[in-house]
Design a protein around this motif. Structure first.
Motif, PDB file in Angstrom:
ATOM      1  N   UNK A  33      68.490 -47.122 131.330  1.00  0.00           N
ATOM      2  CA  UNK A  33      69.731 -47.896 131.415  1.00  0.00           C
ATOM      3  C   UNK A  33      70.264 -48.191 130.019  1.00  0.00           C
ATOM      4  N   UNK A  34      69.378 -48.640 129.139  1.00  0.00           N
ATOM      5  CA  UNK A  34      69.790 -48.933 127.769  1.00  0.00           C
ATOM      6  C   UNK A  34      70.332 -47.677 127.093  1.00  0.00           C
ATOM      7  N   UNK A  35      69.660 -46.559 127.282  1.00  0.00           N
ATOM      8  CA  UNK A  35      70.126 -45.291 126.712  1.00  0.00           C
ATOM      9  C   UNK A  35      71.498 -44.899 127.225  1.00  0.00           C
ATOM     10  N   UNK A  36      71.738 -45.144 128.501  1.00  0.00           N
ATOM     11  CA  UNK A  36      73.048 -44.855 129.088  1.00  0.00           C
ATOM     12  C   UNK A  36      74.132 -45.659 128.385  1.00  0.00           C
ATOM     13  N   UNK A  37      73.875 -46.943 128.199  1.00  0.00           N
ATOM     14  CA  UNK A  37      74.858 -47.792 127.532  1.00  0.00           C
ATOM     15  C   UNK A  37      75.115 -47.339 126.099  1.00  0.00           C
ATOM     16  N   UNK A  39      74.700 -44.324 124.852  1.00  0.00           N
ATOM     17  CA  UNK A  39      75.429 -43.047 124.890  1.00  0.00           C
ATOM     18  C   UNK A  39      76.906 -43.251 125.171  1.00  0.00           C
ATOM     19  N   UNK A  40      77.230 -44.358 125.804  1.00  0.00           N
ATOM     20  CA  UNK A  40      78.625 -44.644 126.129  1.00  0.00           C
ATOM     21  C   UNK A  40      79.268 -45.613 125.147  1.00  0.00           C
ATOM     22  N   UNK A  41      78.675 -45.728 123.972  1.00  0.00           N
ATOM     23  CA  UNK A  41      79.337 -46.405 122.877  1.00  0.00           C
ATOM     24  C   UNK A  41      78.956 -47.842 122.592  1.00  0.00           C
ATOM     25  N   UNK A  42      78.027 -48.408 123.328  1.00  0.00           N
ATOM     26  CA  UNK A  42      77.643 -49.789 123.043  1.00  0.00           C
ATOM     27  C   UNK A  42      76.616 -49.835 121.919  1.00  0.00           C
ATOM     28  N   UNK A  43      76.622 -50.933 121.203  1.00  0.00           N
ATOM     29  CA  UNK A  43      75.598 -51.129 120.178  1.00  0.00           C
ATOM     30  C   UNK A  43      74.255 -51.332 120.870  1.00  0.00           C
ATOM     31  N   UNK A  44      73.195 -51.131 120.137  1.00  0.00           N
ATOM     32  CA  UNK A  44      71.860 -51.319 120.688  1.00  0.00           C
ATOM     33  C   UNK A  44      71.668 -52.748 121.187  1.00  0.00           C
ATOM     34  N   UNK A  45      72.184 -53.689 120.434  1.00  0.00           N
ATOM     35  CA  UNK A  45      72.059 -55.102 120.816  1.00  0.00           C
ATOM     36  C   UNK A  45      72.781 -55.387 122.127  1.00  0.00           C
ATOM     37  N   UNK A  49      71.222 -56.375 125.863  1.00  0.00           N
ATOM     38  CA  UNK A  49      71.686 -57.551 126.592  1.00  0.00           C
ATOM     39  C   UNK A  49      72.135 -57.189 128.011  1.00  0.00           C
ATOM     40  N   UNK A  50      72.898 -56.122 128.135  1.00  0.00           N
ATOM     41  CA  UNK A  50      73.363 -55.696 129.457  1.00  0.00           C
ATOM     42  C   UNK A  50      72.216 -55.203 130.327  1.00  0.00           C
ATOM     43  N   UNK A  53      70.607 -58.116 131.761  1.00  0.00           N
ATOM     44  CA  UNK A  53      71.459 -58.655 132.835  1.00  0.00           C
ATOM     45  C   UNK A  53      71.275 -57.857 134.126  1.00  0.00           C
ATOM     46  N   UNK A  54      71.206 -56.543 134.017  1.00  0.00           N
ATOM     47  CA  UNK A  54      70.980 -55.695 135.192  1.00  0.00           C
ATOM     48  C   UNK A  54      69.693 -56.113 135.892  1.00  0.00           C
ATOM     49  N   UNK A  55      68.648 -56.312 135.119  1.00  0.00           N
ATOM     50  CA  UNK A  55      67.367 -56.658 135.725  1.00  0.00           C
ATOM     51  C   UNK A  55      67.339 -58.090 136.254  1.00  0.00           C
ATOM     52  N   UNK A  56      68.104 -58.966 135.672  1.00  0.00           N
ATOM     53  CA  UNK A  56      68.238 -60.315 136.224  1.00  0.00           C
ATOM     54  C   UNK A  56      68.880 -60.256 137.603  1.00  0.00           C
ATOM     55  N   UNK A  57      69.871 -59.406 137.736  1.00  0.00           N
ATOM     56  CA  UNK A  57      70.558 -59.242 139.027  1.00  0.00           C
ATOM     57  C   UNK A  57      69.627 -58.589 140.049  1.00  0.00           C
ATOM     58  N   UNK A  58      68.873 -57.587 139.611  1.00  0.00           N
ATOM     59  CA  UNK A  58      67.918 -56.942 140.521  1.00  0.00           C
ATOM     60  C   UNK A  58      66.941 -57.977 141.066  1.00  0.00           C
ATOM     61  N   UNK A  59      66.416 -58.819 140.194  1.00  0.00           N
ATOM     62  CA  UNK A  59      65.458 -59.844 140.622  1.00  0.00           C
ATOM     63  C   UNK A  59      66.128 -60.846 141.566  1.00  0.00           C
TER      64      UNK A  59
END
Length: 69
Positions: A33-37, A39-45, A49-50, A53-59
């Motif tokens: 997921x982090x790699x996807x973000x 690759x689509x232009x987001x900073x590592x930080x 963070x996102x 957030x994804x895993x918080x929602x999954x839980x």
């Protein structure tokens, strides 16, 4: 990890709030997921963070998991 294994882990999370199952899913999917973000232009930080957030929602929404969908 295949789809059946992911389904089994999600069911454990849904039924038992199994933290070990959640950890297994996190270890497998978080880098993807982090790699996807990234690759689509987001900073590592921001990607980190996102991903959290994804895993918080999954839980939080694991009780509504339906393996047939």
């Amino acid at each position: 990890m295949n789809k059946l294994q992911l389904n089994q882990l999600m069911i454990k999370i849904r039924e038992d709030r199994d933290e070990m199952a959640f950890s297994s899913i996190f270890e497998f999917l978080a880098p993807k997921i982090k790699g996807y973000y990234i690759q689509n232009g987001l900073s590592s930080e921001n990607a980190e963070e996102l991903t959290q957030e994804v895993f918080s929602i999954i839980w939080a929404k694991s009780d509504s998991y339906n393996p047939s969908k």
